[in-house]
Write an enzyme that holds these catalytic residues in place. Structure first.
Site, PDB file in Angstrom:
ATOM      1  N   LYS A 170       5.101   4.287  15.677  1.00  0.00           N
ATOM      2  CA  LYS A 170       3.999   4.872  14.903  1.00  0.00           C
ATOM      3  C   LYS A 170       2.867   3.854  14.759  1.00  0.00           C
ATOM      4  O   LYS A 170       2.965   2.892  14.013  1.00  0.00           O
ATOM      5  CB  LYS A 170       4.444   5.292  13.505  1.00  0.00           C
ATOM      6  CG  LYS A 170       3.421   6.250  12.893  1.00  0.00           C
ATOM      7  CD  LYS A 170       3.306   6.171  11.381  1.00  0.00           C
ATOM      8  CE  LYS A 170       2.429   5.056  10.892  1.00  0.00           C
ATOM      9  NZ  LYS A 170       1.006   5.182  11.235  1.00  0.00           N
ATOM     10  N   GLU A 248       6.016  -8.535   9.053  1.00  0.00           N
ATOM     11  CA  GLU A 248       4.947  -9.530   9.237  1.00  0.00           C
ATOM     12  C   GLU A 248       3.769  -9.043   8.417  1.00  0.00           C
ATOM     13  O   GLU A 248       3.269  -7.943   8.652  1.00  0.00           O
ATOM     14  CB  GLU A 248       4.533  -9.664  10.707  1.00  0.00           C
ATOM     15  CG  GLU A 248       5.573 -10.304  11.601  1.00  0.00           C
ATOM     16  CD  GLU A 248       5.905 -11.739  11.257  1.00  0.00           C
ATOM     17  OE1 GLU A 248       5.159 -12.375  10.467  1.00  0.00           O
ATOM     18  OE2 GLU A 248       6.928 -12.227  11.764  1.00  0.00           O
ATOM     19  N   CYS A 282      -4.192 -11.936  11.269  1.00  0.00           N
ATOM     20  CA  CYS A 282      -3.412 -12.453  10.139  1.00  0.00           C
ATOM     21  C   CYS A 282      -3.273 -13.968  10.244  1.00  0.00           C
ATOM     22  O   CYS A 282      -2.909 -14.629   9.272  1.00  0.00           O
ATOM     23  CB  CYS A 282      -2.066 -11.759  10.029  1.00  0.00           C
ATOM     24  SG  CYS A 282      -1.207 -11.643  11.584  1.00  0.00           S
ATOM     25  N   GLU A 383      -6.088 -12.440   0.955  1.00  0.00           N
ATOM     26  CA  GLU A 383      -6.476 -12.216   2.351  1.00  0.00           C
ATOM     27  C   GLU A 383      -7.691 -11.289   2.397  1.00  0.00           C
ATOM     28  O   GLU A 383      -7.661 -10.194   1.851  1.00  0.00           O
ATOM     29  CB  GLU A 383      -5.309 -11.591   3.121  1.00  0.00           C
ATOM     30  CG  GLU A 383      -5.607 -11.488   4.604  1.00  0.00           C
ATOM     31  CD  GLU A 383      -4.410 -11.017   5.412  1.00  0.00           C
ATOM     32  OE1 GLU A 383      -3.804 -10.010   5.015  1.00  0.00           O
ATOM     33  OE2 GLU A 383      -4.102 -11.657   6.430  1.00  0.00           O
TER      34      GLU A 383
HETATM   35  P1  ADP Z   1      -3.432  -2.403   7.327  1.00  0.00           P
HETATM   36  O1  ADP Z   1      -4.161  -2.963   6.160  1.00  0.00           O
HETATM   37  O2  ADP Z   1      -3.237  -3.319   8.466  1.00  0.00           O
HETATM   38  O3  ADP Z   1      -3.899  -1.023   7.726  1.00  0.00           O
HETATM   39  P2  ADP Z   1      -1.092  -1.065   6.260  1.00  0.00           P
HETATM   40  O4  ADP Z   1       0.105  -1.733   5.668  1.00  0.00           O
HETATM   41  O5  ADP Z   1      -1.864  -0.123   5.427  1.00  0.00           O
HETATM   42  O6  ADP Z   1      -1.949  -2.264   6.790  1.00  0.00           O
HETATM   43  O7  ADP Z   1      -0.690  -0.295   7.581  1.00  0.00           O
HETATM   44  C1  ADP Z   1       0.120  -0.845   8.600  1.00  0.00           C
HETATM   45  C2  ADP Z   1       0.913   0.275   9.240  1.00  0.00           C
HETATM   46  O8  ADP Z   1       1.812   0.816   8.270  1.00  0.00           O
HETATM   47  C3  ADP Z   1       0.070   1.463   9.718  1.00  0.00           C
HETATM   48  O9  ADP Z   1       0.646   1.994  10.902  1.00  0.00           O
HETATM   49  C4  ADP Z   1       0.209   2.430   8.568  1.00  0.00           C
HETATM   50  O10 ADP Z   1       0.000   3.775   8.967  1.00  0.00           O
HETATM   51  C5  ADP Z   1       1.661   2.207   8.186  1.00  0.00           C
HETATM   52  N1  ADP Z   1       1.981   2.642   6.815  1.00  0.00           N
HETATM   53  C6  ADP Z   1       1.206   2.552   5.708  1.00  0.00           C
HETATM   54  N2  ADP Z   1       1.853   3.045   4.632  1.00  0.00           N
HETATM   55  C7  ADP Z   1       3.069   3.438   5.053  1.00  0.00           C
HETATM   56  C8  ADP Z   1       4.217   4.037   4.431  1.00  0.00           C
HETATM   57  N3  ADP Z   1       4.225   4.310   3.132  1.00  0.00           N
HETATM   58  N4  ADP Z   1       5.290   4.326   5.196  1.00  0.00           N
HETATM   59  C9  ADP Z   1       5.299   4.043   6.514  1.00  0.00           C
HETATM   60  N5  ADP Z   1       4.269   3.490   7.168  1.00  0.00           N
HETATM   61  C10 ADP Z   1       3.166   3.177   6.459  1.00  0.00           C
END
Ligand code: ADP
Length: 481
Positions: A170, A248, A282, A383
């Site tokens: 995903k 990470e 990062c 960050e």
């Molecule tokens: P960034 O700030 O890099 O977008 P996120 O942590 O929001 O960081 O997102 C990183 C990944 O995690 C993306 O693919 C996002 O869709 C996914 N993601 C965010 N929230 C959830 C969740 N509750 N469950 C599963 N995947 C998630």
């Protein structure tokens, strides 16, 4: 519309998301299907069904498939780099580096398929032999962020497949174009149906399936610290048994510049580490910790060189810094710049958002440099994830080390010095998973272990042969003839 790939079939979803070029918001990259929850569950069912087929194929067939994927990525380097620059906004030179790395990673793990040693031990019991072997962990949920839309998926998917696991991938919604391109290459590499699945869509809709489906055995995640905590909670709280997880997350990486540093080297490291890839790494150096006698020379040289970092369309020749990825991230960067000023740091270069460059409407931001920052300021603790760096002036090497370690994060850390004594001391004492001596904090080799300490990471290292720690499980057999 670009579809999801589930059990060997391309499937439309609930609806579609529209991807926009951050260098020119009039440019639509494509429409990408968003999977439903039931489609995400179908992907896990398919991956579970494919597990014994794929792991049973043996190392040579797996190696051949990964080699085909790596070769195609490398053969299409120009085209994929163009897509990456257009979608994510990193300057073309950086995008090319990322595509090259993604291809190299698949090639590396193609080799690793055929290098999976075990161990035989003497037993304490007469006539007994102890054997230690590695087996696949199972179905792996791969969740990735937008900032390295090809390299991060590559460094998770390639080892997962190499060690005989199956994958539900995903990607972040902002970069589904790159994810789809990678999936389309993998789809033609001869894997059994279901061994690799792509599910695009919003985490609100399908996130919980990606974390909680009873058929998954492991979750590998790169993203924000907040989401990382949710991954950890879901993985240990699952009703069907705990899942293994690897996280990470962020960084607040220091680059220390000591009095005896080579000034040109230090400035080159700072410009690359802080601003290349628009600071959206990062491993970016957002804290430049400079000792007293070097400080004024270093700041003057930075101000001299910063205008070289031309901001513009990621795909235009001459652009060194592409746009910020989207309006939300740009607003966050600008808010941190205001925060830094309010806290008393002096903004000595850049920091202005530009609604357009050369007639193209986009999310542009002039790289920003602060001086007079102190370690407790929010701009030195949190960050930012943009082209923003702050100089912290310190008295000596000992204070530099204390300030370098003074954050909750510990991903990468750098020191510029010509002294072996200081290099050795910082290498030993820096609380970071990766230490760079006279090199930028960002920019790592594709075959070396990658990961951090403290709040930056959780679980075994990624990349290189260290990836086996996460993507395999150990079996100890006791054999008596
Ligand atoms: P960034 O700030 O890099 O977008 P996120 O942590 O929001 O960081 O997102 C990183 C990944 O995690 C993306 O693919 C996002 O869709 C996914 N993601 C965010 N929230 C959830 C969740 N509750 N469950 C599963 N995947 C998630």
């Amino acid at each position: 519309m670009y579809c999801n790939f589930i059990n060997g079939e391309w499937l439309a979803g609930l609806d579609a998301s529209t991807n926009i070029n951050p260098s020119d918001t009039r440019d639509v990259i494509g429409h990408y299907a968003r999977a439903s929850q039931s489609q995400a569950r179908m992907a896990f069912a398919a991956a579970s069904h494919a597990l014994p087929i794929w792991s049973g194929r043996g190392p040579q067939q797996r190696s051949d498939a990964l080699d085909v994927i790596g070769s195609e990525i490398l053969a299409r380097l120009d085209e994929l780099a163009d897509l990456l620059a257009r979608e994510e906004g990193k300057a073309l030179a950086d995008a090319r580096g990322e595509v090259l790395r993604a291809g190299q990673i698949f090639k590396f793990f193609a080799g690793e398929c055929l290098r999976q040693p075990g161990e035989v031990m003497a037993s304490t019991r007469p006539g007994m032999t102890v054997e230690v072997t590695r087996e696949p962990i199972g179905v792996v949920s791969v969740i990735t962020p937008w900032n390295f839309p090809l390299a991060i998926p590559a460094w998770k998917i390639a080892p997962a497949l190499a060690y005989g696991n199956t994958v539900v991938f995903k990607p972040a919604e902002l970069v589904t174009g790159c994810a789809w391109a990678l999936a389309e290459i993998i789809a033609r590499a001869g894997l059994p149906n279901g061994a690799f699945n792509l599910v695009m869509g919003s985490s609100r809709e399908i996130g919980s399936v990606l974390l909680e489906d009873p058929r998954l055995s492991a979750i590998t995640f790169t993203g924000s610290e907040g989401t990382g905590r949710k991954v950890a909670q879901a993985a240990v709280g699952r009703s069907g048994g705990m899942a293994r997880f690897q996280l990470e997350m962020g960084g607040k990486n220091p680059l220390v510049v000591l009095d005896d540093a080579d000034l040109d080297v230090a400035v080159a490291c700072a410009l690359d580490g802080a601003y290349h890839a628009t600071g959206q790494r990062c491993t970016a150096s957002s804290r430049l910790i400079v000792t007293d006698n070097m400080h004024d020379r270093f700041v003057a040289a930075m101000l001299d060189r910063l205008p070289e970092l031309k901001v513009g369309d990621a795909r235009s020749p001459g652009t060194r810094i592409g746009p910020v990825v989207d309006a939300e991230q740009l607003a966050q960067d600008v808010a941190y710049i205001h925060q830094g000023i309010a806290e008393g740091a002096q903004l000595v270069y850049g920091g202005q958002a530009m609604p357009e460059v050369e007639g193209r409407p986009g999310h542009y931001l002039q790289p920003a440099l602060f001086v007079g920052a102190t370690s407790s300021m929010r701009i030195c603790q949190e960050e930012i994830f943009g082209p923003v760096a702050a100089v912290i002036r310190v008295a000596d090497a000992e204070e530099a080390l204390a300030v370098a370690n003074d954050t909750p994060f510990g991903l990468s850390a750098g020191v510029c010095t010509t002294s072996l004594k200081w290099a050795a001391m910082f290498k030993r004492e820096l609380q970071a998973g990766m230490v760079m001596v006279n090199a930028p904090t960002a920019g790592v080799d594709p075959h070396a272990p990658f990961g951090g300490r403290k709040s930056s990471s959780y679980g075994p290292r990624e990349q290189g042969r260290y990836a086996a720690e996460f993507f395999t499980q150990v079996k100890t057999s006791y054999i008596k003839p």
